[in-house]
Write a protein that holds these residues in place. Structure first.
Motif, short mmCIF file in Angstrom:
data_model
loop_
_atom_site.label_atom_id
_atom_site.label_comp_id
_atom_site.label_asym_id
_atom_site.label_seq_id
_atom_site.Cartn_x
_atom_site.Cartn_y
_atom_site.Cartn_z
N PRO A 1 -18.14 -4.56 -41.51
CA PRO A 1 -19.51 -5.07 -41.47
C PRO A 1 -19.53 -6.60 -41.39
CG PRO A 1 -19.23 -3.49 -43.25
CD PRO A 1 -17.86 -3.81 -42.74
N GLY A 2 -20.51 -7.16 -40.67
CA GLY A 2 -20.67 -8.60 -40.59
C GLY A 2 -20.78 -9.21 -41.98
N GLY A 3 -20.23 -10.42 -42.12
CA GLY A 3 -20.30 -11.12 -43.39
C GLY A 3 -19.23 -10.74 -44.39
N THR A 4 -18.34 -9.81 -44.05
CA THR A 4 -17.29 -9.36 -44.97
C THR A 4 -16.08 -10.30 -44.88
OG1 THR A 4 -17.97 -7.06 -44.65
CG2 THR A 4 -15.77 -7.44 -45.59
N SER A 5 -15.73 -10.94 -45.98
CA SER A 5 -14.55 -11.80 -46.00
C SER A 5 -13.30 -10.93 -45.90
CB SER A 5 -14.49 -12.61 -47.30
OG SER A 5 -15.57 -13.50 -47.37
N HIS A 6 -12.38 -11.34 -45.03
CA HIS A 6 -11.15 -10.58 -44.81
C HIS A 6 -10.08 -11.49 -44.23
CE1 HIS A 6 -13.16 -10.66 -40.94
NE2 HIS A 6 -12.01 -10.35 -40.36
N TYR A 7 -8.87 -10.96 -44.13
CA TYR A 7 -7.73 -11.71 -43.60
C TYR A 7 -6.78 -10.73 -42.94
CZ TYR A 7 -6.47 -10.30 -48.35
OH TYR A 7 -6.30 -9.59 -49.50
N HIS A 8 -5.94 -11.27 -42.04
CA HIS A 8 -4.98 -10.45 -41.31
C HIS A 8 -3.59 -11.06 -41.44
CE1 HIS A 8 -8.55 -9.05 -39.09
NE2 HIS A 8 -8.84 -10.31 -38.88
N TRP A 9 -2.58 -10.19 -41.29
CA TRP A 9 -1.20 -10.66 -41.28
C TRP A 9 -0.40 -9.75 -40.37
CZ3 TRP A 9 2.48 -10.56 -46.13
CH2 TRP A 9 3.64 -11.30 -45.85
N ALA A 10 0.33 -10.36 -39.45
CA ALA A 10 1.24 -9.60 -38.58
C ALA A 10 2.56 -9.46 -39.35
CB ALA A 10 1.44 -10.32 -37.24
N LYS A 11 2.48 -8.75 -40.43
CA LYS A 11 3.56 -8.66 -41.42
C LYS A 11 4.82 -8.00 -40.87
CE LYS A 11 4.27 -6.81 -46.08
NZ LYS A 11 3.64 -6.11 -47.20
N SER A 12 4.67 -6.95 -40.09
CA SER A 12 5.86 -6.20 -39.63
C SER A 12 6.14 -6.41 -38.15
CB SER A 12 5.68 -4.72 -39.93
OG SER A 12 4.58 -4.20 -39.20
N GLY A 13 5.48 -7.36 -37.53
CA GLY A 13 5.69 -7.63 -36.10
C GLY A 13 4.37 -7.85 -35.40
#
Length: 139
Positions: free
Chosen positions: A101-113
């Protein structure tokens, strides 16, 4: 950045080799974005693909628009919250669909490739970092 435009009265396919991967100002320098459908800068539906190389992170941020992520390749690690916390990351394999949903704080990580996600939303595209010091546009 080009792709199929909304309202084009033609049957068209977009194949992986047709994608024009470009840097995106709000991403770390190694990340890439390709527009598949629409014009992400306009208030219309769009589809983009995001490619994040192994080890890269997108620090906590949010988007105004609701988003649907489809994992195309690799493993997509995403966590929710205003602070990057490896313990909160969830891994999604190719084929998974994640609704954010819009406004949701989040983060990403290309942890395994490297991973590639396809993002479907209604523009204009937005990206606001929780901590302005994480924003590559401000460095």
């Amino acid at each position: 950045m080009s792709g199929h435009h909304i309202g084009q009265d033609v049957f068209r396919s977009v194949l992986p080799h047709d994608l024009d991967w470009q840097p995106f100002a709000g991403f770390p320098p190694a990340a890439r974005l390709a527009v598949v459908v629409g014009d992400a800068s306009k208030p219309e539906p769009f589809v983009v693909r995001v490619k994040l190389p192994a080890g890269e992170r997108l620090m906590p941020h949010r988007h105004r628009e609701d988003r649907v992520y489809t994992v195309v390749s690799g493993v997509f690690y995403i966590g929710l919250g205003d602070e990057f916390d490896e313990e909160k990351l969830q891994a999604y394999p190719p084929g998974a669909v994640v609704i954010l949903p819009g406004g949701t704080s989040h983060y990403h990580w290309a942890k395994s490739g490297e991973y590639v996600t396809q993002v479907t939303a209604i523009g204009p595209i937005s990206l606001e970092y929780v901590d302005a010091r994480d924003d590559p546009r401000k460095q």
